[in-house]
Write a protein that holds these residues in place. Structure first.
Motif, PDB file in Angstrom:
ATOM      1  N   LEU A   1      72.220  84.570  58.823  1.00 27.94           N
ATOM      2  CA  LEU A   1      72.239  84.607  57.367  1.00 27.94           C
ATOM      3  C   LEU A   1      70.836  84.330  56.834  1.00 27.94           C
ATOM      4  CD1 LEU A   1      75.443  82.454  56.767  1.00 27.94           C
ATOM      5  CD2 LEU A   1      75.277  84.945  56.578  1.00 27.94           C
ATOM      6  N   PRO A   2      70.489  84.854  55.654  1.00 24.97           N
ATOM      7  CA  PRO A   2      69.201  84.480  55.063  1.00 24.97           C
ATOM      8  C   PRO A   2      69.142  82.967  54.878  1.00 24.97           C
ATOM      9  CG  PRO A   2      70.191  86.333  53.878  1.00 24.97           C
ATOM     10  CD  PRO A   2      71.234  85.822  54.825  1.00 24.97           C
ATOM     11  N   ARG A   3      68.085  82.343  55.345  1.00 29.08           N
ATOM     12  CA  ARG A   3      68.011  80.883  55.292  1.00 29.08           C
ATOM     13  C   ARG A   3      68.003  80.366  53.863  1.00 29.08           C
ATOM     14  NH1 ARG A   3      68.844  76.582  54.970  1.00 29.08           N
ATOM     15  NH2 ARG A   3      68.232  74.764  56.190  1.00 29.08           N
TER      16      ARG A   3
ATOM     17  N   LEU B   1      54.692  83.146  49.281  1.00 36.56           N
ATOM     18  CA  LEU B   1      55.436  82.063  49.917  1.00 36.56           C
ATOM     19  C   LEU B   1      55.884  81.109  48.814  1.00 36.56           C
ATOM     20  CD1 LEU B   1      56.297  80.484  52.538  1.00 36.56           C
ATOM     21  CD2 LEU B   1      54.087  79.312  52.368  1.00 36.56           C
ATOM     22  N   TYR B   2      57.184  80.806  48.804  1.00 42.81           N
ATOM     23  CA  TYR B   2      57.749  79.920  47.779  1.00 42.81           C
ATOM     24  C   TYR B   2      58.187  78.618  48.436  1.00 42.81           C
ATOM     25  CZ  TYR B   2      57.858  84.446  45.548  1.00 42.81           C
ATOM     26  OH  TYR B   2      57.492  85.675  45.060  1.00 42.81           O
TER      27      TYR B   2
ATOM     28  N   ILE C   1      54.826  79.955  58.428  1.00 40.23           N
ATOM     29  CA  ILE C   1      55.005  78.687  57.712  1.00 40.23           C
ATOM     30  C   ILE C   1      56.467  78.486  57.328  1.00 40.23           C
ATOM     31  CG2 ILE C   1      54.401  77.410  55.627  1.00 40.23           C
ATOM     32  CD1 ILE C   1      51.667  78.828  55.722  1.00 40.23           C
ATOM     33  N   ALA C   2      57.118  79.551  56.870  1.00 40.84           N
ATOM     34  CA  ALA C   2      58.509  79.412  56.436  1.00 40.84           C
ATOM     35  C   ALA C   2      59.439  79.094  57.590  1.00 40.84           C
ATOM     36  CB  ALA C   2      58.967  80.690  55.735  1.00 40.84           C
ATOM     37  N   ASN C   3      59.159  79.638  58.766  1.00 41.56           N
ATOM     38  CA  ASN C   3      60.070  79.464  59.901  1.00 41.56           C
ATOM     39  C   ASN C   3      59.801  78.220  60.723  1.00 41.56           C
ATOM     40  OD1 ASN C   3      62.003  81.941  60.517  1.00 41.56           O
ATOM     41  ND2 ASN C   3      60.167  82.750  59.529  1.00 41.56           N
TER      42      ASN C   3
END
Length: 380
Positions: free
Chosen positions: A101-103, A322-323, A339-341
């Motif tokens: 699923l989208p995180r 990037l949010y 960075i997000a992962n």
């Protein structure tokens, strides 16, 4: 079942019982741990009691006093704590099993402890939820009919269904999981003392989306954009708001629309990474530059992301956005993805970033989104 099959056949379409979804599952937390967390000021917790003799319900909100739990009855009450994944790394690790699923769609892991007979009543959620049995047994009933009644009772504080007609019933053992799409009435009752993990989704209502979107439009609006009527004629009735006037109103509102995909994407990225935030991330009092962060990581330090930080990213006209909990950073796609992962960053990961990516990490450290580098790693 392959993830693609689940998404095609079940996701937001029909309930699914998954026996032994987590084989040999052992709860990473005990009921005592949950009770302790419910005593913390920053934790969101509720205690729900049911009086069967009159079908009465009582709701109390935390934080609670540790001394009251030993004196609780041995039946018919439930303790619920939101966002346990933000407080316990082992609970947070369960979310890795939901990477199909989208995180940014996953909200939190709510954990409930129920004494025998404990329940929160028959209700309906407006978001997808996975109900993982972690300890003990819970009996679940659902109404999977096409048009179930969803009127609420008006005699209780909780949003309980006035009428509940179950079509299916199961008893879940540890490791079993039940998936429910939005809008499916359900009722869970503890067969014995049990823990249940609820993995819920972020599903803002249209009203919430519209409210935030309008606020964003208004904050960026050009004051020179106003209602105009250069083609005004003599009105038949000076008090009438005619169709021509309403056309000008629509024209004035259309001038505010976000036709720029980057602006629209930035609004949603900021919104969804702030939506229903569990807690605030506080800035670091002793910020480090990108060079100093690199020195610290080179000395063996590791940056750990704050558990309350929420991240998402998207491709933009140039690179990526990037949010991070409402903040926006323009970085290369590879940096945004890394960075997000990455919940942690070591020297190898930091070195793989571009200059803009390293500057972004430094800013996030200053903002408190990473745990400060230990002073022993570098002389500050």
């Amino acid at each position: 079942m392959p993830a693609a099959t689940f998404l095609r056949d079940c996701w937001q379409k029909r309930p699914l019982l998954i026996r032994n979804a987590f084989p040999g599952f052992v709860s990473p937390i005990e009921p005592e741990d949950l009770a302790g967390l419910a005593c913390e000021d920053a934790a969101l917790s509720r205690l729900i009691s049911h009086d069967r003799s009159r079908d009465g319900w009582q709701v109390r909100h935390g934080p609670f006093d540790e001394a009251e739990f030993p004196g609780m009855p041995d039946h018919d009450w439930t303790l619920l704590v939101q966002d346990v994944d933000k407080w316990d790394a082992d609970v947070a690790a369960l979310l890795e099993s939901f990477d199909f699923l989208p995180r940014w769609r996953i909200d939190d892991v709510m954990v409930s402890f129920a004494a025998p007979g404990g329940s929160v009543g028959a209700h309906v959620d407006q978001y997808d939820v996975f109900l993982l049995q972690a300890h003990g047994r819970r009996r679940w009933q659902i109404d999977a009919s096409d048009a179930p009644p969803i009127a609420f009772r008006d005699d209780v504080e909780l949003k309980l269904l006035r009428q509940f007609n179950p079509t299916h019933e199961w008893v879940l053992e540890p490791g079993d999981m039940l998936y429910l799409p939005p809008g499916v009435p359900h009722h869970g009752v503890a067969e014995d003392a049990c823990l249940t993990f609820s993995i819920g989704m972020r599903a803002p209502s249209a009203a919430e989306l519209l409210g935030d979107f309008v606020d964003a439009l208004a904050s960026e609006a050009d004051e020179s954009l106003r209602y105009r009527d250069p083609d005004l004629g003599v009105p038949r009735d000076p008090f009438e708001i005619d169709a021509t006037a309403m056309g000008r109103v629509v024209e004035a509102l259309n001038a505010l629309r976000m036709n720029d995909p980057d602006r629209l994407g930035d609004w949603f990225g900021r919104f969804i990474t702030q939506y229903r935030s569990a807690g605030a991330v506080m800035p670091d009092d002793a910020p480090l530059s990108a060079d100093r962060v690199g020195q610290a990581l080179g000395a063996g330090a590791t940056l750990y992301r704050h558990p309350f930080s929420r991240l998402a990213w998207r491709k933009a006209m140039r690179g990526a956005r990037l949010y991070v909990s409402g903040q926006v950073f323009e970085v290369p796609v590879a940096d945004a993805r890394l960075i997000a992962n990455a919940a942690t960053l070591d020297m190898a990961a930091f070195a793989a970033l571009s200059v803009r990516g390293r500057d972004c990490v430094s800013e996030l450290l200053r903002s408190g989104h990473y745990q400060p580098v230990d002073e022993s790693d570098i002389d500050q």
